[in-house]
Design a protein around this motif. Structure first.
Motif, PDB file in Angstrom:
ATOM      1  N   THR A   1      -8.846  -4.626  -1.433  1.00 28.97           N
ATOM      2  CA  THR A   1      -9.924  -3.690  -1.149  1.00 28.97           C
ATOM      3  C   THR A   1     -10.164  -2.911  -2.430  1.00 28.97           C
ATOM      4  OG1 THR A   1      -8.370  -1.975  -0.408  1.00 28.97           O
ATOM      5  CG2 THR A   1      -9.227  -3.464   1.276  1.00 28.97           C
TER       6      THR A   1
ATOM      7  N   TYR B   1     -18.649  -4.697 -10.176  1.00 25.90           N
ATOM      8  CA  TYR B   1     -17.770  -5.725 -10.746  1.00 25.90           C
ATOM      9  C   TYR B   1     -18.600  -6.863 -11.331  1.00 25.90           C
ATOM     10  CZ  TYR B   1     -13.721  -3.265  -9.133  1.00 25.90           C
ATOM     11  OH  TYR B   1     -12.745  -2.303  -8.978  1.00 25.90           O
TER      12      TYR B   1
ATOM     13  N   ASN C   1      -7.464  -1.142   4.656  1.00 23.35           N
ATOM     14  CA  ASN C   1      -6.301  -2.040   4.809  1.00 23.35           C
ATOM     15  C   ASN C   1      -5.705  -1.922   6.200  1.00 23.35           C
ATOM     16  OD1 ASN C   1      -5.433  -3.646   2.242  1.00 23.35           O
ATOM     17  ND2 ASN C   1      -6.200  -1.673   1.509  1.00 23.35           N
TER      18      ASN C   1
ATOM     19  N   HIS D   1       0.880  -1.183   0.000  1.00 16.59           N
ATOM     20  CA  HIS D   1       0.000   0.000   0.000  1.00 16.59           C
ATOM     21  C   HIS D   1       0.910   1.224   0.000  1.00 16.59           C
ATOM     22  CE1 HIS D   1      -3.140   2.800   0.629  1.00 16.59           C
ATOM     23  NE2 HIS D   1      -4.028   1.954   1.115  1.00 16.59           N
TER      24      HIS D   1
ATOM     25  N   SER E   1      -4.522   5.008   4.784  1.00 19.16           N
ATOM     26  CA  SER E   1      -5.419   3.860   4.621  1.00 19.16           C
ATOM     27  C   SER E   1      -6.385   3.732   5.796  1.00 19.16           C
ATOM     28  CB  SER E   1      -4.582   2.587   4.513  1.00 19.16           C
ATOM     29  OG  SER E   1      -5.365   1.440   4.799  1.00 19.16           O
TER      30      SER E   1
HETATM   31  C1  FMN Z   1      -4.114   5.010  -8.126  1.00 20.86           C
HETATM   32  C2  FMN Z   1      -5.413   4.409  -7.675  1.00 20.86           C
HETATM   33  C3  FMN Z   1      -6.052   3.487  -8.479  1.00 20.86           C
HETATM   34  C4  FMN Z   1      -7.244   2.904  -8.060  1.00 20.86           C
HETATM   35  N1  FMN Z   1      -7.836   1.976  -8.878  1.00 20.86           N
HETATM   36  C5  FMN Z   1      -8.995   1.394  -8.483  1.00 20.86           C
HETATM   37  C6  FMN Z   1      -9.607   0.397  -9.300  1.00 20.86           C
HETATM   38  O1  FMN Z   1      -9.118   0.017 -10.379  1.00 20.86           O
HETATM   39  N2  FMN Z   1     -10.777  -0.135  -8.876  1.00 20.86           N
HETATM   40  C7  FMN Z   1     -11.358   0.223  -7.687  1.00 20.86           C
HETATM   41  O2  FMN Z   1     -12.412  -0.328  -7.350  1.00 20.86           O
HETATM   42  N3  FMN Z   1     -10.772   1.150  -6.872  1.00 20.86           N
HETATM   43  C8  FMN Z   1      -9.612   1.721  -7.252  1.00 20.86           C
HETATM   44  N4  FMN Z   1      -8.991   2.652  -6.426  1.00 20.86           N
HETATM   45  C9  FMN Z   1      -9.544   2.893  -5.061  1.00 20.86           C
HETATM   46  C10 FMN Z   1      -8.772   2.070  -4.025  1.00 20.86           C
HETATM   47  O3  FMN Z   1      -8.886   0.679  -4.284  1.00 20.86           O
HETATM   48  C11 FMN Z   1      -9.268   2.402  -2.622  1.00 20.86           C
HETATM   49  O4  FMN Z   1      -8.891   3.744  -2.377  1.00 20.86           O
HETATM   50  C12 FMN Z   1      -8.682   1.491  -1.564  1.00 20.86           C
HETATM   51  O5  FMN Z   1      -9.091   0.176  -1.757  1.00 20.86           O
HETATM   52  C13 FMN Z   1      -9.097   1.963  -0.181  1.00 20.86           C
HETATM   53  O6  FMN Z   1      -8.411   1.194   0.801  1.00 20.86           O
HETATM   54  P1  FMN Z   1      -7.581   1.891   1.992  1.00 20.86           P
HETATM   55  O7  FMN Z   1      -8.564   2.543   2.920  1.00 20.86           O
HETATM   56  O8  FMN Z   1      -6.839   0.786   2.643  1.00 20.86           O
HETATM   57  O9  FMN Z   1      -6.652   2.891   1.349  1.00 20.86           O
HETATM   58  C14 FMN Z   1      -7.816   3.256  -6.815  1.00 20.86           C
HETATM   59  C15 FMN Z   1      -7.164   4.208  -6.015  1.00 20.86           C
HETATM   60  C16 FMN Z   1      -5.985   4.780  -6.432  1.00 20.86           C
HETATM   61  C17 FMN Z   1      -5.305   5.790  -5.538  1.00 20.86           C
END
Ligand code: FMN
Length: 205
Positions: A111, A119, A23, A14, A20
């Motif tokens: 996540t 999806y 996660n 990450h 986060s």
């Molecule tokens: C560069 C980037 C790409 C991402 N691509 C996707 C994606 O392809 N599909 C999706 O559902 N979320 C996508 N996200 C959202 C992240 O999956 C989401 O912010 C993350 O799972 C949240 O978990 P966390 O609270 O641990 O950060 C993306 C976020 C970022 C920053």
């Protein structure tokens, strides 16, 4: 008769762990479990200079590997891709004499910002999460590993309810413990449709 205990290696990637929420909760619930090694790739290799021999030695010491990460552009953050590119060497992980990972179990724990309904064929992201994880599944397969349906938490960006986040964290812990205790293998998960955590009770967890 349950399988003997297995050692689980969680390879965590990450790039913005300090921000986060989801996660973080998942990690907090499994870090420190007996028989589980938590390995934070961005903490270890902020420079992207991966110590391939060390990573291979870690893999050799474990029976199951969890790739845990937020879903980024329908895949993993860049450092985990670099890890796959460098560590899974020909002649070690695959190819002639490449048997180091044979028989180990592989699980993706992801996540996603997108909701589960997104999806699907008719949904915003057009493909199921299992379809989108095909490169990981086939990588595991080529390396002779046993691939399990993914652990997935959807709708992670808008998930505010602490009870819901805690429930996912508890589920993750159950899955990791089952992996460690030899209670989780592909035979038990044939009925799983989308993700291993859609009905843990049905899997005896
Ligand atoms: C560069 C980037 C790409 C991402 N691509 C996707 C994606 O392809 N599909 C999706 O559902 N979320 C996508 N996200 C959202 C992240 O999956 C989401 O912010 C993350 O799972 C949240 O978990 P966390 O609270 O641990 O950060 C993306 C976020 C970022 C920053």
């Amino acid at each position: 008769m349950p399988d003997p205990a297995r050692r689980v290696l969680i390879l965590f990637a990450h790039p913005a762990f300090q921000r986060s929420r989801i996660n973080r909760a998942l990690v907090d619930s499994v870090r420190g479990l007996d028989g589980v090694t938590f390995h934070d790739l961005y903490e270890e290799y902020a420079s992207y200079r991966i110590n391939v021999r060390r990573e291979q030695a870690l893999l050799a010491e474990h029976d199951a590997v969890v790739w845990q990460h937020p879903f980024y552009w329908y895949s993993c953050p860049a450092l985990l891709k670099e890890w796959l590119d460098l560590v899974l060497e020909y002649g070690w992980a695959y190819g002639e004499k490449g048997t180091a990972l044979h028989g180990k179990r592989a699980l993706s724990a992801i996540t996603t910002g997108g909701r589960e309904a997104a999806y699907a064929r008719e949904g915003y992201n057009r493909f199921s999460i299992r379809e989108l994880l095909a490169p990981f599944e086939q990588t595991a397969s080529l390396c002779g590993m046993e691939w399990l349906p993914p652990f997935a938490v959807h709708g992670a960006v808008e998930m505010e309810d602490k009870a819901a986040i805690d429930a996912h964290a508890a589920d993750y812990r159950r899955v990791v413990e089952a992996l460690r205790d030899g209670r989780l293998d592909a035979r038990r998960t044939t009925r799983v449709q989308r993700r291993i955590n859609e009905d843990l009770a049905a899997l005896g967890m």
